[in-house]
Scaffold this active site. Sequence first.
Site, PDB file in Angstrom:
ATOM      1  N   ASP A  34       0.860  -1.186   0.000  1.00  0.00           N
ATOM      2  CA  ASP A  34       0.000   0.000   0.000  1.00  0.00           C
ATOM      3  C   ASP A  34       0.902   1.244   0.000  1.00  0.00           C
ATOM      4  O   ASP A  34       0.732   2.147   0.808  1.00  0.00           O
ATOM      5  CB  ASP A  34      -0.940  -0.022   1.219  1.00  0.00           C
ATOM      6  CG  ASP A  34      -1.947   1.123   1.197  1.00  0.00           C
ATOM      7  OD1 ASP A  34      -2.064   1.808   0.150  1.00  0.00           O
ATOM      8  OD2 ASP A  34      -2.611   1.339   2.231  1.00  0.00           O
TER       9      ASP A  34
ATOM     10  N   GLN B  21      -2.387  -5.498   5.764  1.00  0.00           N
ATOM     11  CA  GLN B  21      -2.217  -4.462   6.797  1.00  0.00           C
ATOM     12  C   GLN B  21      -3.000  -4.823   8.058  1.00  0.00           C
ATOM     13  O   GLN B  21      -4.046  -4.235   8.347  1.00  0.00           O
ATOM     14  CB  GLN B  21      -2.712  -3.104   6.271  1.00  0.00           C
ATOM     15  CG  GLN B  21      -1.851  -2.544   5.143  1.00  0.00           C
ATOM     16  CD  GLN B  21      -2.546  -1.428   4.401  1.00  0.00           C
ATOM     17  OE1 GLN B  21      -3.650  -1.604   3.885  1.00  0.00           O
ATOM     18  NE2 GLN B  21      -1.920  -0.275   4.323  1.00  0.00           N
TER      19      GLN B  21
ATOM     20  N   ASP C 142      -4.503  -4.867  11.624  1.00  0.00           N
ATOM     21  CA  ASP C 142      -4.709  -3.799  12.620  1.00  0.00           C
ATOM     22  C   ASP C 142      -3.982  -4.135  13.915  1.00  0.00           C
ATOM     23  O   ASP C 142      -4.041  -5.275  14.385  1.00  0.00           O
ATOM     24  CB  ASP C 142      -6.207  -3.658  12.954  1.00  0.00           C
ATOM     25  CG  ASP C 142      -6.917  -2.711  12.005  1.00  0.00           C
ATOM     26  OD1 ASP C 142      -6.560  -2.689  10.811  1.00  0.00           O
ATOM     27  OD2 ASP C 142      -7.851  -2.018  12.462  1.00  0.00           O
TER      28      ASP C 142
ATOM     29  N   ASP D  14      -2.405   8.963  10.055  1.00  0.00           N
ATOM     30  CA  ASP D  14      -3.154   8.155   9.098  1.00  0.00           C
ATOM     31  C   ASP D  14      -4.241   7.371   9.825  1.00  0.00           C
ATOM     32  O   ASP D  14      -3.961   6.721  10.845  1.00  0.00           O
ATOM     33  CB  ASP D  14      -2.148   7.184   8.450  1.00  0.00           C
ATOM     34  CG  ASP D  14      -2.766   6.320   7.375  1.00  0.00           C
ATOM     35  OD1 ASP D  14      -2.966   6.829   6.266  1.00  0.00           O
ATOM     36  OD2 ASP D  14      -3.034   5.133   7.647  1.00  0.00           O
TER      37      ASP D  14
ATOM     38  N   TYR E  97      -9.825   4.297  13.580  1.00  0.00           N
ATOM     39  CA  TYR E  97     -10.121   2.862  13.705  1.00  0.00           C
ATOM     40  C   TYR E  97      -9.310   2.140  14.762  1.00  0.00           C
ATOM     41  O   TYR E  97      -9.195   0.907  14.721  1.00  0.00           O
ATOM     42  CB  TYR E  97      -9.856   2.188  12.345  1.00  0.00           C
ATOM     43  CG  TYR E  97     -10.408   2.962  11.168  1.00  0.00           C
ATOM     44  CD1 TYR E  97     -11.786   2.981  10.918  1.00  0.00           C
ATOM     45  CD2 TYR E  97      -9.572   3.679  10.320  1.00  0.00           C
ATOM     46  CE1 TYR E  97     -12.294   3.694   9.845  1.00  0.00           C
ATOM     47  CE2 TYR E  97     -10.084   4.397   9.251  1.00  0.00           C
ATOM     48  CZ  TYR E  97     -11.444   4.404   9.014  1.00  0.00           C
ATOM     49  OH  TYR E  97     -11.943   5.111   7.960  1.00  0.00           O
TER      50      TYR E  97
ATOM     51  N   GLU F  92      -6.447  12.458   9.763  1.00  0.00           N
ATOM     52  CA  GLU F  92      -7.064  12.019   8.515  1.00  0.00           C
ATOM     53  C   GLU F  92      -8.278  11.177   8.889  1.00  0.00           C
ATOM     54  O   GLU F  92      -8.196   9.972   9.057  1.00  0.00           O
ATOM     55  CB  GLU F  92      -6.099  11.165   7.692  1.00  0.00           C
ATOM     56  CG  GLU F  92      -6.679  10.780   6.341  1.00  0.00           C
ATOM     57  CD  GLU F  92      -6.626   9.294   6.028  1.00  0.00           C
ATOM     58  OE1 GLU F  92      -6.306   8.490   6.914  1.00  0.00           O
ATOM     59  OE2 GLU F  92      -6.941   8.940   4.881  1.00  0.00           O
TER      60      GLU F  92
ATOM     61  N   HIS G 253      -3.248  12.065  -2.416  1.00  0.00           N
ATOM     62  CA  HIS G 253      -2.679  10.866  -3.052  1.00  0.00           C
ATOM     63  C   HIS G 253      -3.690   9.729  -3.155  1.00  0.00           C
ATOM     64  O   HIS G 253      -3.388   8.689  -3.721  1.00  0.00           O
ATOM     65  CB  HIS G 253      -1.469  10.404  -2.240  1.00  0.00           C
ATOM     66  CG  HIS G 253      -1.858   9.957  -0.856  1.00  0.00           C
ATOM     67  ND1 HIS G 253      -2.239  10.845   0.141  1.00  0.00           N
ATOM     68  CD2 HIS G 253      -1.974   8.726  -0.319  1.00  0.00           C
ATOM     69  CE1 HIS G 253      -2.548  10.160   1.217  1.00  0.00           C
ATOM     70  NE2 HIS G 253      -2.403   8.876   0.982  1.00  0.00           N
ATOM     71  N   ASP G 254      -4.862   9.884  -2.557  1.00  0.00           N
ATOM     72  CA  ASP G 254      -5.895   8.851  -2.617  1.00  0.00           C
ATOM     73  C   ASP G 254      -6.934   9.209  -3.676  1.00  0.00           C
ATOM     74  O   ASP G 254      -6.846  10.254  -4.312  1.00  0.00           O
ATOM     75  CB  ASP G 254      -6.579   8.727  -1.251  1.00  0.00           C
ATOM     76  CG  ASP G 254      -5.679   8.063  -0.223  1.00  0.00           C
ATOM     77  OD1 ASP G 254      -4.890   7.173  -0.591  1.00  0.00           O
ATOM     78  OD2 ASP G 254      -5.767   8.436   0.960  1.00  0.00           O
TER      79      ASP G 254
HETATM   80  C1  GLC Z   1      -5.018   6.390   4.516  1.00  0.00           C
HETATM   81  C2  GLC Z   1      -4.066   6.743   3.390  1.00  0.00           C
HETATM   82  C3  GLC Z   1      -4.179   5.732   2.301  1.00  0.00           C
HETATM   83  C4  GLC Z   1      -3.875   4.375   2.861  1.00  0.00           C
HETATM   84  C5  GLC Z   1      -4.757   4.061   4.082  1.00  0.00           C
HETATM   85  C6  GLC Z   1      -4.272   2.862   4.819  1.00  0.00           C
HETATM   86  O1  GLC Z   1      -6.333   6.482   4.125  1.00  0.00           O
HETATM   87  O2  GLC Z   1      -4.337   8.033   2.921  1.00  0.00           O
HETATM   88  O3  GLC Z   1      -3.347   6.029   1.224  1.00  0.00           O
HETATM   89  O4  GLC Z   1      -4.103   3.410   1.883  1.00  0.00           O
HETATM   90  O5  GLC Z   1      -4.743   5.119   5.009  1.00  0.00           O
HETATM   91  O6  GLC Z   1      -3.090   3.141   5.522  1.00  0.00           O
END
Ligand code: GLC
Length: 535
Positions: A61, A169, A171, A201, A205, A243, A308-309
């Site tokens: 990612d 990824q 948690d 980031d 969650y 974020e 970037h998303d």
């Molecule tokens: C955030 C980042 C994104 C990433 C996600 C998981 O939303 O902006 O690019 O894939 O977290 O870490």
Amino acid sequence: MTAPLWYKNAVFYEISVRAFKDSDGDGVGDLRGLTEKLDYLQTLGVDCIWIMPIYPSPRRDDGYDIADYYGVDPVYGSLDDLKTLIDATHQRGIRIIMDLVLNHTSDAHPWFQAARADRNSPYRDYYVWNDDDQKYAGVRIIFSDVEKSNWSWDEKAGQYFWHRFYSTQPDLNFDNPRVQEEMLNVVRFWLEMGIDGFRVDAPTYLFEREGTNCESLPETHAYLKRIRRMIDSEFPGAIMLAESNQWPRELIQYFDQGDEFHMAFNFPLMPRIFLALAQGQASSIKKILNDTPAIPANCQWTTFLRNHDELTLEMVTDEERQLMWQEYAPEPQMILNLGIRRRLAPILNNDRRKIELVNSLLFSLPGSPILYYGDEIGMGDNLNLPDRYGVRTPMQWDDSPYGGFTTGAPFTEPVQGEYGSQKGNVADQLKSPNSQLWAIRKMISLRKQYAAFGGSLEWVETGNPAVLSYMREKDGESILVLNNLSAVAQSAHISTAYQKTGRDLFSNQSAAISEQLNLDPYSYHWIKLLPSATS
Ligand code: GLC
């Protein structure tokens, strides 16, 4: 660099180090390359750069899957290179923040490897396991195009593990006090090195609780406050930027009493800027800002157009989303999850009027604006690349074959054609006062020159729903902003209270604000009222 509230009226700039500038010809951007380009960022006028993850990572990612929280991936350089970058930014009066990914690690992280290999490992409880995949049922899946469940079976562990993003990824389990301590130490490590803070980031969650949507839980806020307390006592002046893609009432909980985050991205506002433009109507922007509660004095929104998303459309209604897909993502491959995986210029059909208009909103509405690298020169995207990689292509510095990004072969297929480096690049635009780069640079410099843009906001009625007009004011300085969101000329009717003399900050001509103002399609004006007229 001691002003504690520096972030309240700062211009931010987001950078993919990988895609910005390659210094050694291996085709991958690096920290030294970025350091070489700081003069450009200084000329642009940015106050703070945010660098996307540079930690060692298998990059499932793009680095948001971290395998070592204490290192720099050798492909980007070394810890020393980072230190040099930090010092060089500070010498120019620019600050630097980096991504802090708390919620999850990479599955390649040694913690996860140890956890899955042995039920009795102390690392087992660093992650969230279960014997079946039924726990926390109903929690939404974020990467819905790829993942069908938030649980994945791990053969080696003989259990399911929880993940809100990709199954690569896992948690972290924040119920484990050791995890909490680990991440506090990570924060300390980078702040000690001189980093000015973090874009945190996915802070939404961290904790899970049965019977909830597992988002923004009280336990999560409590832990985030703990990080804040540590920062305030050990590294005052460093910031945390959230974020969290939530509705305003949930989102403002991330500020709480001014004792949690310093900043949060204004996710509800962002799509409404594009919606308002698609509708040719100002109402959705007004409504969301009217519905957004005031925030504590030591907090600030970060406003943005792109990042970037994908341009996420989670915070709009189904009907609004349909309209925006129709307008901005006419081909199916432009859609990702619920959003649009395109850059700003292509979304707006490379229409300079529209691009400048949305930037006029970005730089004149309340909040600290953040630019995404390359959008200042109208860079395009490469839809042949999967996922969100199409908006993370090499920065276009000049018209040489690889845009001056690298002397080697670039790590990815650069953008070609209408948006390629032959058509749009920094060197050419720097030479041309009519370029988009100059227009953006002008907005940034005006934004910084006039304190009013960090002041209050008051809507100004124009009797015309296509016109978004407001007064920005601070310490007796008043700027009237008019934006025509429609494709046709409009007139704005201004009440006598505002019929004053001013100066149009872009044309530098004096401007008499009369009863009726005629506005060209997609035009914008920032009019500074003459001091005598405001008293
Ligand atoms: C955030 C980042 C994104 C990433 C996600 C998981 O939303 O902006 O690019 O894939 O977290 O870490």
